[in-house]
Design an enzyme around this catalytic site. Structure first.
Site, PDB file in Angstrom:
ATOM      1  CG  MET A   1      65.828   3.051  28.995  1.00 13.79           C
ATOM      2  SD  MET A   1      67.520   3.053  28.427  1.00 13.79           S
ATOM      3  CE  MET A   1      68.154   4.494  29.265  1.00 13.79           C
TER       4      MET A   1
ATOM      5  CB  ALA B   1      65.778   4.290  37.317  1.00  8.86           C
TER       6      ALA B   1
ATOM      7  CG  HIS C   1      62.248  10.408  37.179  1.00 13.30           C
ATOM      8  ND1 HIS C   1      61.522  11.131  36.251  1.00 13.30           N
ATOM      9  CD2 HIS C   1      63.391  10.043  36.533  1.00 13.30           C
ATOM     10  CE1 HIS C   1      62.183  11.218  35.117  1.00 13.30           C
ATOM     11  NE2 HIS C   1      63.325  10.554  35.258  1.00 13.30           N
TER      12      HIS C   1
ATOM     13  CG  HIS D   1      60.170   7.785  33.803  1.00  8.28           C
ATOM     14  ND1 HIS D   1      61.114   7.785  34.800  1.00  8.28           N
ATOM     15  CD2 HIS D   1      60.860   7.668  32.636  1.00  8.28           C
ATOM     16  CE1 HIS D   1      62.320   7.644  34.267  1.00  8.28           C
ATOM     17  NE2 HIS D   1      62.199   7.582  32.952  1.00  8.28           N
TER      18      HIS D   1
ATOM     19  CD  GLN E   1      68.369   3.661  24.672  1.00  7.52           C
ATOM     20  OE1 GLN E   1      67.419   3.052  24.210  1.00  7.52           O
ATOM     21  NE2 GLN E   1      68.219   4.803  25.343  1.00  7.52           N
TER      22      GLN E   1
ATOM     23  CG  ASP F   1      60.505   2.748  43.737  1.00  5.53           C
ATOM     24  OD1 ASP F   1      59.685   2.934  44.649  1.00  5.53           O
ATOM     25  OD2 ASP F   1      60.934   3.659  43.000  1.00  5.53           O
ATOM     26  CG  ASP F   2      61.097   1.211  38.102  1.00  2.00           C
ATOM     27  OD1 ASP F   2      61.356   2.193  38.820  1.00  2.00           O
ATOM     28  OD2 ASP F   2      61.901   0.710  37.292  1.00  2.00           O
TER      29      ASP F   2
ATOM     30  CD  GLN G   1      58.024   5.841  41.077  1.00  2.00           C
ATOM     31  OE1 GLN G   1      57.697   6.860  40.465  1.00  2.00           O
ATOM     32  NE2 GLN G   1      59.278   5.505  41.265  1.00  2.00           N
TER      33      GLN G   1
ATOM     34  N   GLY H   1      58.969  12.233  26.415  1.00  2.00           N
ATOM     35  CA  GLY H   1      59.221  13.472  27.146  1.00  2.00           C
ATOM     36  C   GLY H   1      60.053  14.427  26.312  1.00  2.00           C
TER      37      GLY H   1
ATOM     38  CE  LYS I   1      66.536  15.248  31.543  1.00  2.00           C
ATOM     39  NZ  LYS I   1      67.368  14.253  30.925  1.00  2.00           N
TER      40      LYS I   1
ATOM     41  CB  SER J   1      67.739  12.804  34.707  1.00  4.59           C
ATOM     42  OG  SER J   1      68.594  11.785  34.227  1.00  4.59           O
ATOM     43  CB  SER J   2      67.033   7.365  35.492  1.00  4.42           C
ATOM     44  OG  SER J   2      65.699   7.295  35.061  1.00  4.42           O
ATOM     45  NE  ARG J   3      72.775   8.021  31.861  1.00  2.41           N
ATOM     46  CZ  ARG J   3      72.109   7.739  30.738  1.00  2.41           C
ATOM     47  NH1 ARG J   3      71.146   8.556  30.304  1.00  2.41           N
ATOM     48  NH2 ARG J   3      72.385   6.660  30.038  1.00  2.41           N
TER      49      ARG J   3
END
Ligand code: AMP
Length: 316
Positions: A61, A63, A65, A68, A92, A108-109, A112, A178, A180, A216-218
């Site tokens: 989704m 963001a 890091h 990902h 979701q 930025d995504d 990366q 992941g 995660k 986590s993006s959060r």
């Protein structure tokens, strides 16, 4: 924008050296195609398939890091064409969840992904994935029912539906998820098995900050004091693992240890902190098979999830 007919897709693959029977990674780093239309995505994967280039998909989704990126790297290790997708999937999210404020950091995504050597980033608009009038949703498998499924009604139907749609538009050889999101990975594994989807699912390890917090993006929602408190989440998993090493075999006792570790740092709003069967995700009576400690808890307004596999003590 260019329409990707098969000739264009073939040209792109050729210029990257992605020719038949070459399975090694040949895409030069820093070349990333951004694709917005489903039919263009499909044409590219079909062309790779015609040329026997193995393709890998990492749905995200955004963001992005290092968690990902570890999936992109895993794909690069085994696939000639690595596709990442960025799509904040509305179905979701529950009505009171953070869909509107979910971080969107596309530039930025993309940078990366370029640095990581991904070949393609698929960035569809909402109406590309949910054409006007869409109403079909996947009923997710039974491993979706507890835990996240209970706390976030409809969440896994949204996840299963978007992953199926992405696999329709990018019918890759391998898809990377992941651990995660442990339950999510099990949902996807069961779904592709049940629906006979011809894709291999890989589940990759959790990437953590040096102090143990799972990326986590959060995490970016956390204030600096909340960031400290958030360490209670991985620590409660560590506490469960330590208790197992010290001989504790009772899942209910392990759950109490986890709750205690969360309370110690002031985390009160706990959705669950349990030790469950790593395959079925059902609660365990005893630690007699592969088990996983799972936790979901709020730090301030931010809901964090994490997990850790626990191996039972060898029988003496
Ligand atoms: P998301 O963008 O949150 O939907 O996540 C996209 C994919 O990245 C999912 O398969 C996640 O499980 C995976 N992922 C998220 N965080 C991590 C992490 N810290 N380590 C490994 N994989 C992760």
């Amino acid at each position: 924008m260019v329409a990707w007919d098969s000739e264009h897709a073939a040209r792109v693959l050729r210029t990257r050296g992605l020719d038949a029977f070459k399975l090694e990674q040949l895409t030069p780093a820093n070349e990333l195609d951004v694709v917005e239309r489903g039919e263009d995505m499909l044409e590219l994967v079909r062309e790779a398939r015609r040329r026997h280039v193995r393709s890998g998909l990492t749905p995200t989704m955004g963001a992005l890091h290092a968690g990902h990126i570890s999936l992109v790297e895993a794909s690069r290790r085994e696939c000639g064409m690595t596709i990442a997708t960025i799509f904040v999937n509305p179905t979701q999210f529950g009505p009171d969840e953070d869909f509107d404020r979910y971080p969107r950091t596309l530039d930025d995504d993309l940078s990366q992904l370029r640095d990581a050597g991904a070949s393609v980033c698929f960035v569809p608009a909402v109406d590309e994935m949910y054409p006007s009038g869409s109403s079909t949703m996947i009923a997710p498998p039974s491993v979706s029912q507890r835990w996240e499924g209970e706390c976030r009604p409809g969440h896994f139907a949204g996840v299963a539906t978007i992953v199926m749609k992405l696999l329709q538009l990018a019918p890759v050889d391998v898809a990377f998820f992941g651990s995660k999101d442990f339950q999510q990975a099990r949902v996807i594994q069961e779904m592709v098995r049940d629906l006979r989807v011809a894709v291999e699912i890989r589940t990759c390890p959790i990437v953590r900050e040096p102090d143990g917090l799972a990326l986590s993006s959060r995490n970016r929602y956390l204030s600096s004091s909340e960031r400290e408190v958030a360490l209670g989440v991985p620590r409660c998993l560590q506490a469960a693992a330590d208790a197992v090493s010290a001989g504790e075999q009772d899942p209910a006792a392990l759950s109490r240890v986890m709750h205690g570790a969360l309370h110690d740092v002031g985390i009160q709003r706990i959705d669950y902190a349990e030790v469950v069967d790593a395959r079925s995700l059902e609660p365990l009576e005893s630690l007699d098979r592969a088990a996983v400690a799972i936790v979901a808890a709020f730090v301030g307004q931010t809901r964090l999830i994490d997990n850790r596999e626990l191996s039972p003590l060898p029988k003496s």
